[in-house]
Scaffold this motif. Structure first.
Motif, PDB file in Angstrom:
ATOM      1  N   PRO A 175       0.707  -0.993  -0.253  1.00  0.00           N
ATOM      2  CA  PRO A 175      -0.104   0.051   0.000  1.00  0.00           C
ATOM      3  C   PRO A 175       0.976   1.055   0.306  1.00  0.00           C
ATOM      4  O   PRO A 175       1.984   0.758   0.666  1.00  0.00           O
ATOM      5  CB  PRO A 175      -0.958   0.016   1.010  1.00  0.00           C
TER       6      PRO A 175
ATOM      7  N   GLY B 175       0.935   5.633  -0.155  1.00  0.00           N
ATOM      8  CA  GLY B 175       0.146   6.996  -0.461  1.00  0.00           C
ATOM      9  C   GLY B 175       0.996   8.025  -0.718  1.00  0.00           C
ATOM     10  O   GLY B 175       1.539   7.827  -2.113  1.00  0.00           O
ATOM     11  N   GLY B 176       1.566   8.882  -0.048  1.00  0.00           N
ATOM     12  CA  GLY B 176       1.832  10.206  -0.999  1.00  0.00           C
ATOM     13  C   GLY B 176       3.512   9.839  -0.883  1.00  0.00           C
ATOM     14  O   GLY B 176       4.721  10.511  -1.324  1.00  0.00           O
ATOM     15  N   ASN B 177       3.924   8.653  -0.441  1.00  0.00           N
ATOM     16  CA  ASN B 177       5.336   8.156  -0.569  1.00  0.00           C
ATOM     17  C   ASN B 177       6.239   8.878   0.188  1.00  0.00           C
ATOM     18  O   ASN B 177       7.855   9.390  -0.861  1.00  0.00           O
ATOM     19  CB  ASN B 177       5.957   7.756  -1.981  1.00  0.00           C
ATOM     20  N   THR B 178       5.993   9.669   0.992  1.00  0.00           N
ATOM     21  CA  THR B 178       6.796  10.551   1.858  1.00  0.00           C
ATOM     22  C   THR B 178       7.643   9.495   3.175  1.00  0.00           C
ATOM     23  O   THR B 178       8.313  10.541   4.014  1.00  0.00           O
ATOM     24  CB  THR B 178       6.668  11.629   2.021  1.00  0.00           C
ATOM     25  N   GLY B 179       6.961   8.712   3.251  1.00  0.00           N
ATOM     26  CA  GLY B 179       7.834   7.855   4.886  1.00  0.00           C
ATOM     27  C   GLY B 179       9.294   7.677   4.450  1.00  0.00           C
ATOM     28  O   GLY B 179       9.982   7.853   3.470  1.00  0.00           O
TER      29      GLY B 179
ATOM     30  N   GLY C 298       2.835  12.059  13.550  1.00  0.00           N
ATOM     31  CA  GLY C 298       3.237  13.180  14.840  1.00  0.00           C
ATOM     32  C   GLY C 298       2.898  14.273  14.251  1.00  0.00           C
ATOM     33  O   GLY C 298       2.133  15.412  14.689  1.00  0.00           O
TER      34      GLY C 298
END
Ligand code: FAD
Ligand code: 2HG
Ligand code: ZN
Length: 503
Positions: free
Chosen positions: A108, A110-114, A189
């Motif tokens: 999965p 999302g914005g791929n900023t992890g 956070g």
């Protein structure tokens, strides 16, 4: 001896077949992407530090489509794998488990900023992107509850709410790209946690698709609901390993009528902590953020992003934000606090912003440190929770420990939450430097009963270090939960749980 940061071995999942693609094309016409140039950006993480080799990017728009995708992955491919790769006798007599226990794996995204390598595939897992699931479903202007699809970009939600006199309860430097589903999946956070608390408190409901394609509707908008276990909590921070989040309902605060930001300089970290104490006492309910960066961060902001220091050079800088409902009252409180901080020599210089452009400029100095670091070289990131009085000691000890092996060792983060971001750079990837940092950093953290991942999660990069912060019984229970919800281990494999628990 296998290094805990080494790449895991590919598990025996099926490989995607023409039949799979035909099915995906049927349910996602024009949204089953196989052109390597278009898939490539989803194979690489934001830091450009890990790269997968997926050949398929799926872009569903609805929960039903996500459900169909997962149902297909988990139920159909057993037969297909048997017929396309193996004869029946082969299956019976040699490697029966090849596809019987493993189907198609999925990542999965999302914005791929992890920042921990969780958002991209490790091998050829299919990428399920939520980017087209970007509809706002409802906003209740009395309760302040927003319900939206998981792929809504955080900043777009903020703009939407601001027009309605509300704000999102979370804010982070990646707001322009990260999605609310990704935020929930990582339990992000960010800069407002001090004031509005974590997503475990503000998320009221989730809709999820489980590994077998079942839709789990926990999309409540109620503040209170003690009917049994609060299942949604399990998925907040589960990094895509337990289910795909398809919709979120979240409690949003009213937009404050008055916002002030101050940027202060301190000579020592001890003074910074005293300033925090003073600030909590004197600003009380209007304090909404207390963040810090050290002089090394400022040097990188100046050098790489050409952002000038708005005050005189100091070893430490603080960003304080106040948010309240009465500009005169807030200004008076802030004035009293600043006077006290200056006269007691806790801070040596500072500047205040009340208008939006200057507020934004001061916040950039804190929000853009991560970006500045990417220009400094290869970056090792540590996201540590510690008792607040210890947080800078780790930076000092790391500098001593590394001597001149590193290019830069910087400390910044969320003082108000006891969360340090320790970053170490080198001109290029340097295994000797890595060996000097780890396990030193984890042992140091464990010795204070800290957390080796305060807010970014474990993803691929930190999965094997979980035991520094969690008891083995707790990790084993996590493994049982994973096995119950995703018995074939198809959801974001190689992430979050340590390799020794992988099925
Ligand atoms: P992705 O990066 O796409 O995915 C992250 C993880 O969530 C992956 O494991 C992925 O599989 C999973 N996932 C994504 N969407 C779903 C879904 N719908 N269902 C199930 N699983 C899903 N983090 C903080 O906590 N605080 C900060 O202040 C902060 N600041 C940042 C600043 C910058 C400049 C950057 C680059 C990152 C920052 N982060 C911060 C990291 C943070 O984890 C992400 O920015 C954000 O929460 C991830 O959202 P995303 O949509 O990009 O998710
Ligand atoms: C922040 O607080 C983010 O700016 C990113 O969590 C931290 O890059 C980092 O280490
Ligand atoms: Zn952070």
């Amino acid at each position: 001896k296998v290094s805990p940061s080494a790449a895991p071995e590919r598990l025996p999942f099926c490989r995607v077949t023409e039949e799979d693609l035909a099915f995906f094309r049927k349910i996602l016409p024009g949204r089953t992407i196989v052109d390597p140039d278009l898939v490539e950006p989803s194979n690489v993480d934001w830091l450009k530090s890990v790269r997968g080799s997926s050949e398929v990017l799926l872009r569903p728009q609805t929960t039903e489509e996500v459900s169909q995708i997962l149902r297909w992955m988990v139920t159909k491919s057993t037969e297909r794998c048997l017929s396309s790769h193996q004869t029946f006798s082969h299956v019976l007599f040699s490697s029966y488990s090849y596809c019987n226990s493993r189907n198609l794996a999925v990542n999965p995204q999302g914005g791929n900023t992890g920042l921990v390598g969780g958002s991209v595939p490790v091998y050829d897992e299919l990428i399920l992107s939520t980017s087209l699931m970007n509809k706002i479903l409802n906003f209740d202007s009395i309760s302040g509850v927003l319900t939206c699809q998981a792929g809504c970009v955080l900043e777009n939600l903020s703009f939407y709410l601001e027009e309605r006199d509300y704000i999102m309860p979370l804010d982070l430097g990646a707001k322009g790209s990260c999605q609310i589903g990704g935020n929930v999946a990582t339990n992000a956070g960010g800069l407002r946690l001090l004031r509005y608390g974590s997503l475990h408190g503000t998320v009221l409901g989730l809709e999820l698709v489980l590994a077998d394609g079942q839709v789990l509707d926990c999309l409540s908008t109620l503040r209170k609901d003690n009917t049994g276990y609060d299942l949604k909590q399990l998925f907040i921070g589960s990094e895509g390993t337990l289910g795909v989040i398809t919709a979120v309902s979240i409690l949003c605060p009213r937009k404050p009528k008055s916002v002030n930001v101050v940027f202060l300089g301190c000579e020592t970290f001890e003074q910074l902590l005293k300033t925090f104490q003073l600030c909590k006492g004197m600003l009380g309910e209007i304090l909404s953020a207390f963040e810090f960066l050290d002089s090394e961060c400022m040097r990188l902001l100046n050098t790489h992003l050409k952002l000038p220091n708005p005050i005189s050079d100091c070893p430490f800088y603080i960003v304080i934000e106040t948010s309240g409902s009465d500009p005169t009252h807030d200004a008076q409180k802030l004035h009293n606090f600043l006077e006290e901080a200056m006269t007691s020599s806790l801070v040596s210089d500072g500047t205040v912003a009340t208008e939006e452009a200057k507020i934004k400029a001061l916040w950039s100095l804190r929000e853009r440190v991560t970006e500045a670091l990417t220009h400094d070289g290869f970056t090792h990131k540590y996201d540590i929770s510690l008792p607040v009085e210890r947080i800078y000691q780790l930076v000092t000890d790391m500098r001593k420990h590394l001597g001149n092996q590193a290019k830069s060792v910087v400390g910044y983060g969320h003082v108000g939450d006891g969360n340090l971001h320790l970053n170490v750079t080198s001109p290029s990837k340097d295994p000797a430097l890595l060996a000097a940092i780890e396990p030193f950093v984890y042992e140091w953290t464990a010795s204070c009963r800290g957390s080796i991942s305060a807010e970014h999660g474990l993803g691929l990069k930190k999965r094997n270090y979980i035991y520094y912060s969690k008891q083995s019984q707790a990790v084993a229970l996590m493994g049982n939960i994973k096995a119950m919800l995703d018995p074939k281990g198809i959801l974001n494999p190689y992430k979050t749980l340590p390799d020794n628990l992988k099925q």
